[in-house]
Enzyme design. Sequence first.
Site, PDB file in Angstrom:
ATOM      1  N   GLU A  27      74.210 146.426  36.995  1.00  0.00           N
ATOM      2  CA  GLU A  27      75.368 146.496  36.282  1.00  0.00           C
ATOM      3  C   GLU A  27      75.303 146.436  34.638  1.00  0.00           C
ATOM      4  OE1 GLU A  27      78.417 144.028  37.776  1.00  0.00           O
ATOM      5  OE2 GLU A  27      80.093 144.793  36.231  1.00  0.00           O
ATOM      6  N   ASN A 172      85.131 149.937  42.513  1.00  0.00           N
ATOM      7  CA  ASN A 172      84.551 148.720  42.762  1.00  0.00           C
ATOM      8  C   ASN A 172      85.613 147.708  43.008  1.00  0.00           C
ATOM      9  OD1 ASN A 172      82.295 146.446  42.821  1.00  0.00           O
ATOM     10  ND2 ASN A 172      83.677 145.980  41.056  1.00  0.00           N
ATOM     11  N   GLU A 173      85.453 146.884  44.137  1.00  0.00           N
ATOM     12  CA  GLU A 173      86.599 145.745  44.288  1.00  0.00           C
ATOM     13  C   GLU A 173      88.177 145.819  43.858  1.00  0.00           C
ATOM     14  OE1 GLU A 173      84.723 142.158  42.658  1.00  0.00           O
ATOM     15  OE2 GLU A 173      83.200 142.151  44.281  1.00  0.00           O
ATOM     16  N   TYR A 242      79.356 136.328  48.086  1.00  0.00           N
ATOM     17  CA  TYR A 242      78.445 135.485  47.255  1.00  0.00           C
ATOM     18  C   TYR A 242      78.498 134.301  47.863  1.00  0.00           C
ATOM     19  CZ  TYR A 242      78.129 139.276  44.052  1.00  0.00           C
ATOM     20  OH  TYR A 242      77.849 140.653  43.079  1.00  0.00           O
ATOM     21  N   GLU A 290      77.046 144.099  47.522  1.00  0.00           N
ATOM     22  CA  GLU A 290      76.889 143.110  46.908  1.00  0.00           C
ATOM     23  C   GLU A 290      76.582 141.720  47.667  1.00  0.00           C
ATOM     24  OE1 GLU A 290      79.338 142.313  43.443  1.00  0.00           O
ATOM     25  OE2 GLU A 290      79.945 144.557  42.909  1.00  0.00           O
ATOM     26  N   GLN A 345      72.098 140.776  41.550  1.00  0.00           N
ATOM     27  CA  GLN A 345      71.678 141.898  41.168  1.00  0.00           C
ATOM     28  C   GLN A 345      70.254 142.080  41.012  1.00  0.00           C
ATOM     29  OE1 GLN A 345      74.189 143.424  37.897  1.00  0.00           O
ATOM     30  NE2 GLN A 345      76.241 142.610  38.775  1.00  0.00           N
TER      31      GLN A 345
HETATM   32  O1  AHR Z   1      77.775 141.340  40.704  1.00  0.00           O
HETATM   33  C1  AHR Z   1      78.863 140.655  39.525  1.00  0.00           C
HETATM   34  C2  AHR Z   1      80.032 140.872  39.722  1.00  0.00           C
HETATM   35  O2  AHR Z   1      80.556 140.533  41.193  1.00  0.00           O
HETATM   36  C3  AHR Z   1      80.495 142.422  39.993  1.00  0.00           C
HETATM   37  O3  AHR Z   1      80.893 142.974  38.732  1.00  0.00           O
HETATM   38  C4  AHR Z   1      81.946 142.454  40.907  1.00  0.00           C
HETATM   39  O4  AHR Z   1      81.958 143.553  41.729  1.00  0.00           O
HETATM   40  C5  AHR Z   1      81.646 141.349  41.671  1.00  0.00           C
HETATM   41  O5  AHR Z   1      82.968 140.579  41.530  1.00  0.00           O
END
Ligand code: AHR
Length: 502
Positions: A27, A172-173, A242, A290, A345
């Site tokens: 990113e 995205n999101e 995450y 992600e 990432q």
């Molecule tokens: O990967 C970091 C961030 O996490 C990304 O920009 C976003 O899509 C997610 O919330």
Amino acid sequence: MLTSSLILHPAYTVGEVDPRIFGSFIEHLGRAVYHGVYEPGHPTADEEGFRKDVLDLVKKLGVPIVRYPGGNFVSGYRWEDGTGPKDKRPRRPELAWGVTETNEVGIDEFQSWAKKAGSSVMMAVNLGTRGPEEARNLVEYCNFKSGTYYADLRRANGFEEPFGIKTWCLGNEMDGSWQMGAKTATEYGRIACEAAKLMKWTDPDIELVVCGSSGSGMCGDWEAEVLKHTYDHVDYISLHSYYGNPANDTASFLASSMDMDRFIRTVCAIADYVKHVKRSKKTMYLSFDEWNVWFHSHGAPFEKWSVAPHQLEDVYTFEDALVVGTLLMTLLKHCDRVKMACLAQLVNVIAPIMTENTEDGGRAWAQTIFYPFMHCSAYGRGTVLDARIDCPTYDAKNAKGVPYLESCAVYHEDTQEIDLFAVNRSLEEDMAFTCDLTAFGGKELSVIEHLTMTSDDLKAVNTADNPTAVVPEANGDAKAENGKITATLGKHSWNVIRVKMN
Ligand code: AHR
């Protein structure tokens, strides 16, 4: 000593692994692009300014697809800013991360970097502050041959041949309040449907990923409503998740993959519900685009509106690597539905690869999480077997009945090899492990190697000065006997047992 056993049979399979499950993500954020993959003044920089030391590490990981250019960044991005002569490109305030974007790198450069890395690009379009019109123009710029405005603009910019980008993310999101141009599920479903139509009319060969939820805790109604609008026009639905250990509760942290497993099953169930309602014959596949451990860097300060500051630079511990290993196995065990996944990432920003930027260059090194990814990418491309597993369990704060053994077996019919990945989650006890391969027809078995990665210190990290504090070693004790593999899986260890059948 704990005991565990696995029974494998060649007829009982989950499916073939799509190599794109070993994808990653770059990113425009922090030092991922600038000072990460791109640093023209660096001693290893090539003629385009890409760091060769970083490229070498990326190639070692084996990353077939890289998502770009965001992330939250993409929801305010004007893709045209990153094309054409560099001295004419605008500097802009970048609202997602509060920095200044110089646009020195854009799709022109990134597709070239991806080729050098042996990857294809998974391109995200801005459906936050922009819409279907700009998205279809970008498809034309990237994939049309010639004779139209944007295709000829690309050619004028020095790229005669189309980039041929096959996989595209529809924003995205978009469910997240933090997203520029966030939408309700209905608003997003409608705009994603219209963007999808225009993009596929521009290039019918592309594949589209529609936004699912931004986290496992958010999933449910969003997916159902979005798919109601887009099911016939898209090929994948995305998942993001995450994990972290802010409370320093390692037993719970090691159970993170149970949440990922539940998330995948839930999204499959919702997608199949919509398939039924629509009486569709198409199965919706999943793009887990992600995923990672992310918590160490939360709240780290940076200078507002600066260029490429240190942001989201998690320094990964040994226990993070164990969690990443269990997450990888979870993705593999859902390979019948998860066709793409992106470790988020790749460089500097919550990443397996780190770089330094100093006057005279700066080093690049592999973080702890690099190794399980590298092993799965190298040995996990084959047929995932549907194993029968017996092992004791424990109760953690976040999950009950957590198996001490997380494992995954990948069969390579062509080379007659089976690669076993395993984590022993126990923090106290080693585990006696047996894998029964007698159903493979009484072939003679031999262990090619038993790689292990462990550390007495769960918080051990790799750094520029000590890049090999936590690395795998070929020191495991796996052996073959009477159609079975036996091995000791050390407490809190990552293992790869590679078996040859003759
Ligand atoms: O990967 C970091 C961030 O996490 C990304 O920009 C976003 O899509 C997610 O919330």
